[in-house]
Write an enzyme that holds these catalytic residues in place. Structure first.
Site, PDB file in Angstrom:
ATOM      1  N   PHE A  69      60.469  65.004  29.755  1.00 23.97           N
ATOM      2  CA  PHE A  69      59.271  63.400  30.293  1.00 23.97           C
ATOM      3  C   PHE A  69      59.366  62.367  29.255  1.00 23.97           C
ATOM      4  O   PHE A  69      59.151  61.370  29.383  1.00 23.97           O
ATOM      5  CB  PHE A  69      57.764  63.601  29.249  1.00 23.97           C
ATOM      6  CG  PHE A  69      57.974  64.431  27.990  1.00 23.97           C
ATOM      7  CD1 PHE A  69      57.650  63.852  27.130  1.00 23.97           C
ATOM      8  CD2 PHE A  69      57.606  66.110  28.209  1.00 23.97           C
ATOM      9  CE1 PHE A  69      57.775  63.964  26.213  1.00 23.97           C
ATOM     10  CE2 PHE A  69      57.216  66.127  26.757  1.00 23.97           C
ATOM     11  CZ  PHE A  69      57.466  64.932  25.422  1.00 23.97           C
ATOM     12  N   HIS A 130      47.292  56.893  20.615  1.00 25.65           N
ATOM     13  CA  HIS A 130      48.125  57.473  19.908  1.00 25.65           C
ATOM     14  C   HIS A 130      47.564  56.802  18.242  1.00 25.65           C
ATOM     15  O   HIS A 130      47.400  56.623  17.641  1.00 25.65           O
ATOM     16  CB  HIS A 130      50.004  56.427  19.350  1.00 25.65           C
ATOM     17  CG  HIS A 130      50.962  57.630  18.482  1.00 25.65           C
ATOM     18  ND1 HIS A 130      51.050  58.352  18.497  1.00 25.65           N
ATOM     19  CD2 HIS A 130      50.941  57.289  17.333  1.00 25.65           C
ATOM     20  CE1 HIS A 130      51.375  59.080  17.745  1.00 25.65           C
ATOM     21  NE2 HIS A 130      52.254  58.628  17.125  1.00 25.65           N
TER      22      HIS A 130
END
Length: 214
Positions: A69, A130
């Site tokens: 990814f 995040h």
């Protein structure tokens, strides 16, 4: 990396700092998210809106290099501006991770419907936010966005756990194992001597050979 930086002095009551990022897919909700952060007991110490280049995004996520990814993650994080924030409060790292919820926004909507990723995220990658996962990560990530930031060492909470796990526990475990094998009369003194002798940071002194004059 381009952008403006705003700073303010941190009150002494805060014992942890962490990095929060509002990612490209949620940047249009950044003011709303900032308000949630403040209402959750955090102080925003620094913030900076930036547009990462692919190279900068690669550097930030270097630990994921080689994973399948990784290319799409880099493309996503460099697709638009992000808002980086240094936020602080007691147990900031774990509390922020709990507030944003699981990484996969789709699963988060099923298991943690009130978390921020469930509300603002789209899928497993475009998950809106995040949060640093440890004290060492937060220290590194804060310096990535705020190179001039001074991060004071925190001898409590997650910082202490990270420090012990990295710098103390490996040597202590070896010493305790040897202690059980030897079973000395005074185990405390024996262990202290063993730690002095087997300190991995102990400098190695080369023996100097002195030649006597003829």
């Amino acid at each position: 990396m381009t952008g403006e930086k705003a700073t303010m002095d941190a009150p002494q009551i805060y014992v942890e700092r962490t990095l929060a990022i509002v990612k490209p897919d949620a940047i249009h909700k950044s003011e709303e998210i900032e308000d949630i952060i403040l209402r959750s007991g955090f102080a925003i110490l620094q913030k900076r809106r930036v547009h990462l280049t692919p190279e900068q995004a690669s550097d930030f996520y270097a630990e994921h290099y080689g994973k399948m990814f990784f290319p799409s993650l880099v493309a996503y994080m460099s697709s638009g501006p992000v808002l980086a924030l240094v936020i602080a409060r007691d147990q900031a790292i774990s509390y922020w991770r709990e507030l944003i919820g699981p990484t996969n926004a789709v699963k988060a909507r099923q298991t943690h419907p009130d978390c921020l990723r469930a509300v603002y995220g789209t899928d497993d990658q475009r998950n809106a936010l995040h949060g640093s996962d440890s004290f060492s990560s937060s220290e590194k990530e804060i310096r990535f966005f705020f190179p001039d930031s001074v991060i004071e060492p925190v001898p409590v909470g997650q910082a202490a756990k990270d420090y012990l796990a990295k710098a103390v526990n490996p040597s202590l475990l070896k010493g305790l194992t040897e202690l059980c094998k030897q079973k000395p009369i005074d185990p405390v003194i024996w262990l202290a001597d063993w730690l002095l002798e087997n300190n991995p940071n102990k400098p190695k002194v080369r023996q100097i050979v002195v030649q006597e004059p003829n």
